[in-house]
Write a protein that holds these residues in place. Structure first.
Motif, PDB file in Angstrom:
ATOM      1  N   ASN A 133       1.252  -1.182   0.373  1.00 56.69           N
ATOM      2  CA  ASN A 133      -0.023   0.123   0.313  1.00 56.69           C
ATOM      3  C   ASN A 133       0.614   1.409   0.038  1.00 56.69           C
ATOM      4  OD1 ASN A 133      -2.857  -0.654  -0.147  1.00 56.69           O
ATOM      5  ND2 ASN A 133      -2.543  -1.740   2.190  1.00 56.69           N
ATOM      6  N   THR A 134       2.234   1.485   1.106  1.00 58.74           N
ATOM      7  CA  THR A 134       2.595   2.628   1.233  1.00 58.74           C
ATOM      8  C   THR A 134       3.718   3.038  -0.153  1.00 58.74           C
ATOM      9  OG1 THR A 134       2.938   2.018   3.360  1.00 58.74           O
ATOM     10  CG2 THR A 134       4.313   3.579   2.362  1.00 58.74           C
ATOM     11  N   GLY A 135       4.289   1.676  -1.247  1.00 62.06           N
ATOM     12  CA  GLY A 135       4.664   1.781  -2.220  1.00 62.06           C
ATOM     13  C   GLY A 135       3.698   2.531  -2.825  1.00 62.06           C
ATOM     14  N   VAL A 136       2.978   1.891  -3.414  1.00 57.77           N
ATOM     15  CA  VAL A 136       2.126   2.391  -4.241  1.00 57.77           C
ATOM     16  C   VAL A 136       1.786   3.645  -4.091  1.00 57.77           C
ATOM     17  CG1 VAL A 136      -0.121   2.032  -5.623  1.00 57.77           C
ATOM     18  CG2 VAL A 136       1.276   0.038  -4.770  1.00 57.77           C
ATOM     19  N   VAL A 137       1.205   4.814  -2.903  1.00 55.67           N
ATOM     20  CA  VAL A 137       0.633   5.664  -2.488  1.00 55.67           C
ATOM     21  C   VAL A 137       1.771   6.320  -3.118  1.00 55.67           C
ATOM     22  CG1 VAL A 137      -0.265   6.898  -1.045  1.00 55.67           C
ATOM     23  CG2 VAL A 137      -1.500   4.557  -1.210  1.00 55.67           C
ATOM     24  N   THR A 138       2.939   5.994  -2.690  1.00 53.19           N
ATOM     25  CA  THR A 138       3.496   6.997  -2.684  1.00 53.19           C
ATOM     26  C   THR A 138       4.582   7.772  -3.597  1.00 53.19           C
ATOM     27  OG1 THR A 138       4.739   5.791  -0.284  1.00 53.19           O
ATOM     28  CG2 THR A 138       6.025   7.577  -1.493  1.00 53.19           C
ATOM     29  N   GLN A 139       4.681   6.424  -4.632  1.00 53.48           N
ATOM     30  CA  GLN A 139       5.111   6.310  -5.585  1.00 53.48           C
ATOM     31  C   GLN A 139       3.263   7.455  -6.796  1.00 53.48           C
ATOM     32  OE1 GLN A 139       7.384   5.041  -7.654  1.00 53.48           O
ATOM     33  NE2 GLN A 139       6.524   6.925  -9.370  1.00 53.48           N
ATOM     34  N   LEU A 140       2.624   7.386  -6.652  1.00 46.42           N
ATOM     35  CA  LEU A 140       1.256   8.182  -7.321  1.00 46.42           C
ATOM     36  C   LEU A 140       1.888   9.346  -6.675  1.00 46.42           C
ATOM     37  CD1 LEU A 140      -1.659   6.007  -6.408  1.00 46.42           C
ATOM     38  CD2 LEU A 140      -0.790   6.210  -8.374  1.00 46.42           C
ATOM     39  N   LEU A 141       1.926   9.629  -4.779  1.00 44.11           N
ATOM     40  CA  LEU A 141       2.424  11.107  -4.785  1.00 44.11           C
ATOM     41  C   LEU A 141       3.181  11.417  -5.544  1.00 44.11           C
ATOM     42  CD1 LEU A 141       1.658  13.076  -3.308  1.00 44.11           C
ATOM     43  CD2 LEU A 141       3.626  12.399  -1.126  1.00 44.11           C
ATOM     44  N   VAL A 142       4.716  10.840  -5.519  1.00 42.35           N
ATOM     45  CA  VAL A 142       5.283  11.612  -6.499  1.00 42.35           C
ATOM     46  C   VAL A 142       5.430  12.055  -7.731  1.00 42.35           C
ATOM     47  CG1 VAL A 142       6.959  11.069  -4.404  1.00 42.35           C
ATOM     48  CG2 VAL A 142       6.909   9.555  -6.852  1.00 42.35           C
ATOM     49  N   SER A 143       4.699  10.917  -8.946  1.00 45.12           N
ATOM     50  CA  SER A 143       4.290  11.039 -10.252  1.00 45.12           C
ATOM     51  C   SER A 143       3.446  11.979 -10.027  1.00 45.12           C
ATOM     52  CB  SER A 143       3.913   9.566 -10.486  1.00 45.12           C
ATOM     53  OG  SER A 143       5.323   8.448 -10.618  1.00 45.12           O
ATOM     54  N   LEU A 144       2.712  12.385  -9.739  1.00 47.51           N
ATOM     55  CA  LEU A 144       1.237  13.605 -10.312  1.00 47.51           C
ATOM     56  C   LEU A 144       1.374  14.397  -9.296  1.00 47.51           C
ATOM     57  CD1 LEU A 144      -1.527  10.832  -8.557  1.00 47.51           C
ATOM     58  CD2 LEU A 144      -1.106  11.348 -11.271  1.00 47.51           C
ATOM     59  N   PHE A 145       2.441  14.657  -8.379  1.00 45.47           N
ATOM     60  CA  PHE A 145       2.191  15.909  -8.053  1.00 45.47           C
ATOM     61  C   PHE A 145       3.785  16.186  -8.333  1.00 45.47           C
ATOM     62  CE2 PHE A 145      -0.764  14.050  -5.980  1.00 45.47           C
ATOM     63  CZ  PHE A 145      -2.347  14.939  -6.604  1.00 45.47           C
ATOM     64  N   ARG A 146       3.879  18.094  -8.250  1.00 43.70           N
ATOM     65  CA  ARG A 146       5.151  19.021  -7.927  1.00 43.70           C
ATOM     66  C   ARG A 146       6.159  18.961  -6.459  1.00 43.70           C
ATOM     67  NH1 ARG A 146       5.193  24.252  -9.634  1.00 43.70           N
ATOM     68  NH2 ARG A 146       7.774  24.383  -9.664  1.00 43.70           N
ATOM     69  N   LEU A 147       6.639  18.212  -5.972  1.00 41.56           N
ATOM     70  CA  LEU A 147       6.697  17.926  -4.383  1.00 41.56           C
ATOM     71  C   LEU A 147       8.605  18.514  -4.146  1.00 41.56           C
ATOM     72  CD1 LEU A 147       5.609  14.371  -3.868  1.00 41.56           C
ATOM     73  CD2 LEU A 147       4.433  16.501  -3.742  1.00 41.56           C
ATOM     74  N   LYS A 148       8.489  19.147  -3.588  1.00 40.60           N
ATOM     75  CA  LYS A 148      10.355  19.526  -2.851  1.00 40.60           C
ATOM     76  C   LYS A 148      10.426  18.178  -1.692  1.00 40.60           C
ATOM     77  CE  LYS A 148       8.740  22.828  -0.380  1.00 40.60           C
ATOM     78  NZ  LYS A 148       8.979  24.593   0.365  1.00 40.60           N
ATOM     79  N   GLY A 149       9.698  17.277  -1.232  1.00 39.42           N
ATOM     80  CA  GLY A 149      10.499  16.600  -0.513  1.00 39.42           C
ATOM     81  C   GLY A 149       9.160  16.022   0.220  1.00 39.42           C
ATOM     82  N   VAL A 150       9.551  14.902   1.128  1.00 44.68           N
ATOM     83  CA  VAL A 150       8.318  13.993   1.435  1.00 44.68           C
ATOM     84  C   VAL A 150       9.016  13.752   2.983  1.00 44.68           C
ATOM     85  CG1 VAL A 150       7.203  12.098   1.592  1.00 44.68           C
ATOM     86  CG2 VAL A 150       7.432  12.861  -0.783  1.00 44.68           C
ATOM     87  N   LEU A 151       7.541  13.670   3.682  1.00 48.88           N
ATOM     88  CA  LEU A 151       7.512  14.063   4.785  1.00 48.88           C
ATOM     89  C   LEU A 151       6.940  12.471   5.466  1.00 48.88           C
ATOM     90  CD1 LEU A 151       7.293  17.239   6.129  1.00 48.88           C
ATOM     91  CD2 LEU A 151       9.960  16.609   5.431  1.00 48.88           C
ATOM     92  N   HIS A 152       7.520  11.197   6.252  1.00 46.30           N
ATOM     93  CA  HIS A 152       6.642  10.131   6.953  1.00 46.30           C
ATOM     94  C   HIS A 152       6.563  10.430   8.257  1.00 46.30           C
ATOM     95  CE1 HIS A 152       4.460   6.678   6.915  1.00 46.30           C
ATOM     96  NE2 HIS A 152       5.463   6.251   7.152  1.00 46.30           N
ATOM     97  N   TYR A 153       5.259  10.048   9.084  1.00 50.02           N
ATOM     98  CA  TYR A 153       5.277  10.056  10.204  1.00 50.02           C
ATOM     99  C   TYR A 153       4.605   8.871  10.899  1.00 50.02           C
ATOM    100  CZ  TYR A 153       0.563  12.273   9.813  1.00 50.02           C
ATOM    101  OH  TYR A 153      -0.613  12.703   9.861  1.00 50.02           O
ATOM    102  N   GLY A 154       4.386   8.945  12.119  1.00 50.88           N
ATOM    103  CA  GLY A 154       3.764   7.698  12.539  1.00 50.88           C
ATOM    104  C   GLY A 154       3.912   7.266  13.518  1.00 50.88           C
ATOM    105  N   ILE A 155       3.233   5.954  14.042  1.00 54.28           N
ATOM    106  CA  ILE A 155       4.004   5.703  15.457  1.00 54.28           C
ATOM    107  C   ILE A 155       4.678   4.345  14.991  1.00 54.28           C
ATOM    108  CG2 ILE A 155       1.888   6.338  16.836  1.00 54.28           C
ATOM    109  CD1 ILE A 155       0.283   3.980  16.696  1.00 54.28           C
ATOM    110  N   ALA A 156       5.119   3.356  16.250  1.00 54.22           N
ATOM    111  CA  ALA A 156       6.308   2.514  15.838  1.00 54.22           C
ATOM    112  C   ALA A 156       6.297   1.854  17.207  1.00 54.22           C
ATOM    113  CB  ALA A 156       7.530   3.086  14.873  1.00 54.22           C
ATOM    114  N   GLY A 157       6.224   0.677  16.734  1.00 53.98           N
ATOM    115  CA  GLY A 157       7.087  -0.636  17.926  1.00 53.98           C
ATOM    116  C   GLY A 157       8.539   0.241  18.470  1.00 53.98           C
ATOM    117  N   ASN A 158       9.289  -0.225  19.168  1.00 52.78           N
ATOM    118  CA  ASN A 158      10.162   0.149  19.927  1.00 52.78           C
ATOM    119  C   ASN A 158      11.385  -1.301  20.468  1.00 52.78           C
ATOM    120  OD1 ASN A 158      13.033   1.481  21.062  1.00 52.78           O
ATOM    121  ND2 ASN A 158      11.535   1.305  23.042  1.00 52.78           N
TER     122      ASN A 158
END
Length: 347
Positions: free
Chosen positions: A100-125
């Motif tokens: 899911n994440t690979g598909v959506v990130t590729q859509l994001l960078v292919s469809l829109f003019r971007l200058k950078g990508v920020l990813h955030y969320g929670i994680a296990g430690n």
């Protein structure tokens, strides 16, 4: 009769649009909206794993959606447009896991003019020296779920299947299942961790390269160091963490489409890879951005000690919302540190 034919024509046109979108094509209306929004760019792409992490950002006073066109829906995803700290942003939710994440990130960078990508969320430690609520910013990310599963009876000196052709390697290391067996030998033998095949936009089409550890953008990482004195919430209602959470730069994070709730595997990931954050999406963002030559950084707040064993009971159930909010607070603060016109642009 004329009304009937007009109605029939409308139905046919609607069916045509449905078929067009079902085939993955961009409808003329969506394409027109994308072109219009790209004229307002470039944007910071902001990628959230799921609604649990997305909603606190959308509810934040820092996020101001565009009134004229607040979002574009395409391919089952919603790309939201607005401002955070005077930065133009486009926000999208990926859904669970690496695909899911690979598909959506590729859509994001292919469809829109971007200058950078920020990813955030929670994680296990995986680091017992850090606590729930701490926000980590790893220097490197790797996909730890790509394996060559060795056949039973072969040893560490035996060549892997298809290794000779360059498809697989023993350079990164392995997980030996029998080390976690209580009594007899284990037919599962071992798995060898593999690098990803990538095809960078700066390279020759269809000529593969290999990468395991993907570095985040150095300028983003340098900016992130300014966040390490940031004060973060410590309590959920009347229940508080033992100490105030902190923002910390760590060496490594790992991702795979596996939810890790196992202390033995957590300990292995820590000892083998020096991993701190363990999640299911970040390495996919890293790999896409790396291939697209686009700067990125990942902000992950620790919601639990993977596999249990911390001093805090109920862990993710109790403090998951706090961890999600902490990741949003750090993201917003980071966006405010970015120079408005100095990042690279991808189109």
């Amino acid at each position: 009769m004329g009304c009937f034919f007009i109605g029939l024509l409308m139905v046919i046109l609607s069916i045509g649009n449905i078929i067009e979108e079902a085939n993955g094509e961009i409808s003329p209306k969506v394409l027109s909206n994308i072109k219009m929004m790209n004229k307002r760019g470039p944007y910071l792409g902001i990628v959230a794993p799921n609604n649990f992490e997305l909603n606190p950002l959308l509810a934040s006073q820092a996020y101001v959606p565009y009134p004229s066109l607040p979002f574009i829906d395409f391919a089952g995803r919603r790309f939201r447009f607005g401002n955070i700290s005077n930065q133009r942003v486009v926000i999208v939710m990926t859904g669970l896991g690496m695909v899911n994440t690979g598909v959506v990130t590729q859509l994001l960078v292919s469809l829109f003019r971007l200058k950078g990508v920020l990813h955030y969320g929670i994680a296990g430690n995986a680091d017992v020296n850090l606590d729930i609520g701490d926000v980590t910013i790893p220097k490197f990310w790797a996909h730890s779920g790509l394996w060559n599963w060795q056949r039973y009876g072969d040893g560490i000196d035996d060549e892997l299947a298809l290794e000779a052709g360059g498809d697989y390697t023993r350079d990164i290391g392995y997980l030996q299942f029998s080390k976690y067996n209580n009594q007899s030998d284990n037919l599962l033998n071992r798995v060898w961790y593999q690098p990803e095949e990538i095809f960078p936009v700066t390279g020759t089409p269809e000529l593969r390269e290999h990468v395991f550890w993907v570095p985040v953008d150095k300028s983003y990482l340098d900016l992130a160091r300014q966040l390490q004195d940031m004060r973060l919430p410590q309590c959920v209602n009347t229940t508080c963490l033992p100490r105030p959470p902190k923002v910390t730069i760590v060496d490594r994070g790992v991702s795979a489409s596996v939810f890790v709730d196992n202390a033995a595997y957590r300990t292995f990931l820590r000892s083998k890879f020096n991993a701190t954050a363990i999640d299911m999406e970040s390495a996919a963002v890293a790999l896409i951005c790396h291939q697209q030559a686009l700067p990125f950084v990942v902000i992950r707040s620790l919601s639990d000690l993977a596999g249990g064993g911390s001093d805090v009971s109920n862990e993710a159930d109790l403090f998951g919302s706090l961890a999600a909010q902490n990741s949003v607070d750090v993201l917003v603060k980071f966006v405010g540190l970015l120079p408005r016109h100095k990042s690279k642009t991808h189109s």
